[in-house]
Design a protein around this motif. Structure first.
Motif, mmCIF file in Angstrom:
data_model
loop_
_atom_site.group_PDB
_atom_site.id
_atom_site.type_symbol
_atom_site.label_atom_id
_atom_site.label_comp_id
_atom_site.label_asym_id
_atom_site.label_seq_id
_atom_site.Cartn_x
_atom_site.Cartn_y
_atom_site.Cartn_z
ATOM 1 N N VAL A 277 0.845 -1.198 0.000
ATOM 2 C CA VAL A 277 0.000 0.000 0.000
ATOM 3 C C VAL A 277 0.879 1.246 0.000
ATOM 4 N N ARG A 278 0.588 2.168 -0.925
ATOM 5 C CA ARG A 278 1.311 3.437 -0.942
ATOM 6 C C ARG A 278 0.465 4.510 -1.601
ATOM 7 N N ILE A 279 0.791 5.770 -1.303
ATOM 8 C CA ILE A 279 0.204 6.941 -1.966
ATOM 9 C C ILE A 279 1.400 7.744 -2.445
ATOM 10 N N PRO A 280 1.863 7.514 -3.667
ATOM 11 C CA PRO A 280 3.112 8.145 -4.109
ATOM 12 C C PRO A 280 3.132 9.652 -3.843
ATOM 13 N N GLY A 281 4.176 10.097 -3.146
ATOM 14 C CA GLY A 281 4.328 11.510 -2.817
ATOM 15 C C GLY A 281 3.670 11.937 -1.529
ATOM 16 N N VAL A 282 2.930 11.031 -0.889
ATOM 17 C CA VAL A 282 2.225 11.385 0.351
ATOM 18 C C VAL A 282 2.662 10.425 1.460
ATOM 19 N N PRO A 283 3.382 10.912 2.469
ATOM 20 C CA PRO A 283 3.764 10.046 3.589
ATOM 21 C C PRO A 283 2.540 9.593 4.377
ATOM 22 N N MET A 284 2.640 8.418 4.980
ATOM 23 C CA MET A 284 1.571 7.855 5.805
ATOM 24 C C MET A 284 2.105 7.650 7.224
ATOM 25 N N THR A 285 1.359 8.116 8.200
ATOM 26 C CA THR A 285 1.748 7.926 9.597
ATOM 27 C C THR A 285 0.878 6.835 10.198
ATOM 28 N N VAL A 286 1.495 5.686 10.502
ATOM 29 C CA VAL A 286 0.776 4.550 11.074
ATOM 30 C C VAL A 286 0.463 4.855 12.534
ATOM 31 N N ILE A 287 -0.831 4.723 12.904
ATOM 32 C CA ILE A 287 -1.242 5.007 14.282
ATOM 33 C C ILE A 287 -1.847 3.795 14.973
ATOM 34 N N ALA A 288 -2.187 2.745 14.217
ATOM 35 C CA ALA A 288 -2.790 1.558 14.821
ATOM 36 C C ALA A 288 -2.489 0.348 13.947
ATOM 37 N N ALA A 289 -2.320 -0.800 14.592
ATOM 38 C CA ALA A 289 -2.140 -2.072 13.908
ATOM 39 C C ALA A 289 -3.145 -3.055 14.477
ATOM 40 N N ASP A 290 -3.927 -3.687 13.618
ATOM 41 C CA ASP A 290 -4.972 -4.630 14.035
ATOM 42 C C ASP A 290 -5.913 -4.010 15.061
ATOM 43 N N PRO A 349 0.674 4.704 -10.639
ATOM 44 C CA PRO A 349 1.977 4.280 -11.162
ATOM 45 C C PRO A 349 1.844 2.959 -11.909
ATOM 46 N N ALA A 350 2.854 2.638 -12.695
ATOM 47 C CA ALA A 350 2.877 1.359 -13.402
ATOM 48 C C ALA A 350 3.168 0.225 -12.420
ATOM 49 N N LEU A 351 2.736 -0.975 -12.775
ATOM 50 C CA LEU A 351 3.094 -2.144 -11.980
ATOM 51 C C LEU A 351 4.608 -2.322 -11.981
ATOM 52 N N ARG A 352 5.137 -2.691 -10.819
ATOM 53 C CA ARG A 352 6.570 -2.920 -10.712
ATOM 54 C C ARG A 352 6.929 -4.357 -11.090
#
Length: 567
Positions: A277-290, A349-352
Motif C-alpha cells: 500500500v502506498r500513496i506516491p508523494g504522500v507520507p503515511m503515519t501509522v497510528i494503529a495495527a490490528d 503508477p505502473a506495476l513494478r
C-alpha cells in the motif's frame, strides 16, 4: 454480452459438476435461476440491534461477472459502525441453500458467538436466523467474514469501525479502505485447480532459459520442484483487485479539503492477497495495527497481509493522489483517488517488476555452509525431516524443511526490501499503552508445514481434519511464548481468534505491540507472547483461505472457565 454468457455458463457448469461429485444439493443459481445484481460498495448499519441477510447474487466489476454471496445486497457487505461500551445484538439470516456463518474478526467476545462452525457454534442453516449477542469491549478497525466453506472469496465479508468512548482529535476525516479481490471462477473450482497444479494461476514463472540466475541455483530450484516466482497461489490472471468493492476502472474517490488530516482505516479483507500500500508523494503515519494504537511511525509504503488492518493518517497537499494497493506478486492493483477536486482522477503508477524468492526465503542464511560450499547438498538439507522436532508428524504433507529458519520480524515483505523509500517493519511497531508485566510460564513451538506440489498445508505436519480431537491447550490466564517456524517458502498470515498477542519484535516487553494476526515470512520465524485470558474454544489458522481449507488450521482451547463463565 457473449463473453458474459460464456463466463456465466462456465461457472454454472463447474458448480454443477462439483455439486454432483460431492452429492450436495445444487444451489438455485447454479441451475440458471435469475439473481439480483449485488451493488458494488457497501452501506452502513449501526445501533444496538442490527439485521444482516446473506443471499445469492450476481456481481460485476470491470469485465468480470459471476456469482457472489451478498450481505444486505452489497459486495462487500455493510460497514458495521459500533461504539465502545454498547451491548450489541446482530440477527443474521441465511437465505442461501447452504450453511453460512459470520466471524467477527478481531473482536473480543464470548467464544460461542465467535462464528466458527464446528468449533464454537453449529453454523446457520438455510432459512434460519442466528442472533449474536455480546458487549463491545474495544475500539478500532476490524472486519467480519464468513467462516463457512469458501464463501469469503465470493463477497461474504465487510468492515467494522468501533468508535472510541473518548473523542479522537488526531484527524478531520475518516475513511474505510477495504482491500479484496473478485473472480468469476467459483471458489471450489479454484481449490480444485490448485490441487491439480499449484502454479495454475501463475503467469510469471521463471523458465530454464532465464539468464539472471546462476545455472547451479536454477538446477537446485528445479530439483526442489519449486520456482523462485512462486509468490502467490492465485493472481491477477483471474482476480480483479478491489477497494471497497470497486475495481481499478471504477474511479473510486476519497475527497478531502486542503490542509485536512485524513484517517484511512486499511483492512485486508482478501482471500489470498498480500498488498503493498502506498500513496506516491504522500507520507503515511501509522497510528494503529490490528485495531490497537501504536506509537506513530511515518512510512512511504507498507505490506499488509491477509486479515491485517493498519490505520494511517495522511495530510495530502491539494490535488489528486493515487491510493495504490499493489498485489505482492505485482500481477495487478486496487486503485482509488485521494482528491481535493471531485471528479479528478489520479494517475496510478505502473506495476513494478515481479519479485523473486531467494535462498533466505528457503530458510538458507548461508548456502556455502551446506553441501561442502556448493549447491549440491542443499536439496537434501531442505528435505531432511530429521531436523524437525518429534511432535511434528512427518509424511506426505511435508515436502520441505528450512534448514536454518531465522527471525524475520525486521523483513518488510517480499519486494519491499529493495525499494529506496521508508517501508514499515514489525520491528517499527511499539505499543502506545504499557502492557501489564507478566513472566513467561511456558514456551512452545509450532511448525508451519506444507507440500506445495500436492497443495497440502498444515501445522506440525497434521491437517486440521486429523487433529480436531487434539487441540492446542492453554490454561486460563496462562502466559505462554509461542514461536512459529515457517518450514515453507510462502508467507503465512497466522490468526488467533478471540485474543490479542504481543509480538516479540525487539522492543521492551512492556511495549510489545498487540496484534491478532502475524505474517510469518518464508523460511523464517515469528514469536509472540500470549496471555490466554479468553476461555473457550478458538480457531487458529492461516488466513490465506485456500491454505486454511487445505488443512492449515487448529483449535486452541482455553480452560478451565472462571467461576460463572462456563457454558
Amino acid at each position: 454480452m457473449q463473453a458474459f454468457n460464456l463466463s456465466r455458463r462456465r461457472v454454472i457448469t463447474g458448480t454443477a459438476a462439483l455439486a454432483a461429485y460431492a452429492g450436495l444439493p445444487m444451489p438455485g443459481w447454479a441451475k440458471g435461476k435469475s439473481l439480483a445484481h449485488a451493488r458494488n460498495g457497501f452501506g452502513e448499519v449501526s445501533g444496538e440491534d442490527i439485521r444482516l441477510s446473506i443471499g445469492d447474487a450476481h456481481f460485476t466489476t470491470g469485465g468480470r461477472s459471476g456469482h457472489a454471496f451478498a450481505v444486505n445486497g452489497t459486495v462487500p457487505g455493510p460497514l458495521l459502525r459500533l461504539r465502545e461500551g454498547q451491548d450489541l445484538r446482530i440477527h443474521v439470516t441465511n437465505n442461501l441453500s447452504e450453511d453460512s456463518s459470520i466471524h467477527w474478526h478481531g473482536l473480543l467476545l464470548p467464544f460461542q458467538f465467535d462464528g466458527v462452525p464446528g468449533v464454537s457454534f453449529p453454523g446457520i442453516r438455510p432459512g434460519q436466523t442466528f442472533t449474536y449477542e455480546f458487549p463491545v469491549r474495544q475500539n478500532g478497525t476490524y472486519w467480519w467474514h464468513s467462516h463457512s466453506g469458501l464463501q469469503e472469496q465470493a463477497g461474504h465479508y465487510g468492515p467494522i469501525v468501533i468508535e472510541s468512548a473518548e473523542p479522537d482529535p488526531r484527524y478531520d476525516r475518516d475513511y474505510v479502505v477495504l482491500l479484496s479481490e473478485f473472480t468469476p471462477i467459483h471458489p471450489h473450482e479454484i481449490m480444485r485447480k490448485l490441487k491439480v497444479g499449484e502454479h495454475y494461476f501463475n503467469r510469471q514463472m521463471q523458465t530454464a532459459t532465464d539468464g539472471d540466475m546462476p545455472g547451479a541455483e536454477r538446477r537446485m530450484w528445479g530439483e526442489m520442484r519449486m520456482n523462485p516466482r512462486d509468490v502467490s497461489d492465485v493472481t491477477g490472471s483471474t482476480y480483479t483487485y478491489l477497494i471497497n468493492g470497486h475495481g481499478p476502472a471504477e474511479n473510486l474517490e476519497y475527497l478531502f479539503a486542503a490542509g485536512e488530516r485524513v484517517r484511512l482505516r486499511i483492512i485486508n479483507g482478501s482471500a489470498m492477497t498480500f498488498f503493498n500500500v502506498r500513496i506516491p508523494g504522500v507520507p503515511m503515519t501509522v497510528i494503529a495495527a490490528d485495531g490497537i494504537d501504536v506509537d506513530e511511525v511515518t512510512v512511504d509504503e507498507f505490506q499488509i497481509g491477509t486479515a491485517e488492518t493498519y490505520d494511517v493518517i495522511v495530510r495530502p497537499p491539494a490535488g489528486s493522489h493515487a491510493l495504490v494497493a499493489e498485489a505482492m506478486d505485482r500481477s495487478g492493483m486496487g486503485i482509488a483517488s485521494l482528491t481535493s477536486h471531485q471528479g479528478h482522477r489520479a494517475t496510478p503508477p505502473a506495476l513494478r517488476e515481479t519479485p523473486t524468492l531467494t535462498m533466505v526465503d528457503m530458510g538458507m542464511m548461508d548456502h556455502s555452509a551446506h553441501g561442502g560450499g556448493g549447491m549440491g547438498g542443499m536439496e537434501h538439507d531442505m528435505r531432511d525431516t530429521s531436523q524437525l522436532p518429534e511432535d511434528v508428524e512427518v509424511g506426505p504433507g511435508i515436502d520441505m524443511v528450512a534448514p536454518m529458519p531465522m527471525d524475520r520480524m525486521d523483513f518488510p515483505g517480499l519486494g519491499l526490501d529493495t525499494v529506496d523509500h521508508r517501508v514499515l517493519r514489525y520491528t517499527d511497531l511499539k505499543a502506545k499503552r504499557m502492557n501489564p508485566h507478566r513472566a513467561i510460564e511456558r514456551e512452545m513451538e509450532i511448525h508451519l508445514t506444507g507440500n506445495m506440489e500436492r497443495y497440502m498445508w498444515s501445522f506440525d505436519g497434521k491437517k486440521f481434519s486429523a487433529v480436531t480431537d487434539d487441540p492446542i491447550r492453554f490454561g486460563y490466564d496462562e502466559r505462554v511464548r509461542v514461536k512459529l517456524v515457517n518450514q515453507t517458502m510462502m508467507a503465512h498470515p497466522i490468526h488467533l481468534h478471540g485474543h490479542f498477542f504481543e509480538l516479540v519484535n525487539g522492543v521492551d516487553p512492556m511495549h510489545q505491540p498487540l496484534k491478532h494476526t502475524v505474517v510469518v515470512q518464508p523460511g523464517g520465524t515469528a514469536t509472540f507472547d500470549l496471555t490466554a485470558n479468553e476461555p473457550g474454544d478458538w480457531a487458529f489458522h492461516c488466513h490465506l483461505l485456500y491454505h486454511m481449507h487445505a488443512g492449515m488450521m487448529q483449535v486452541v482451547t482455553v480452560r478451565p472457565f472462571p467461576a460463572g463463565e462456563g457454558v
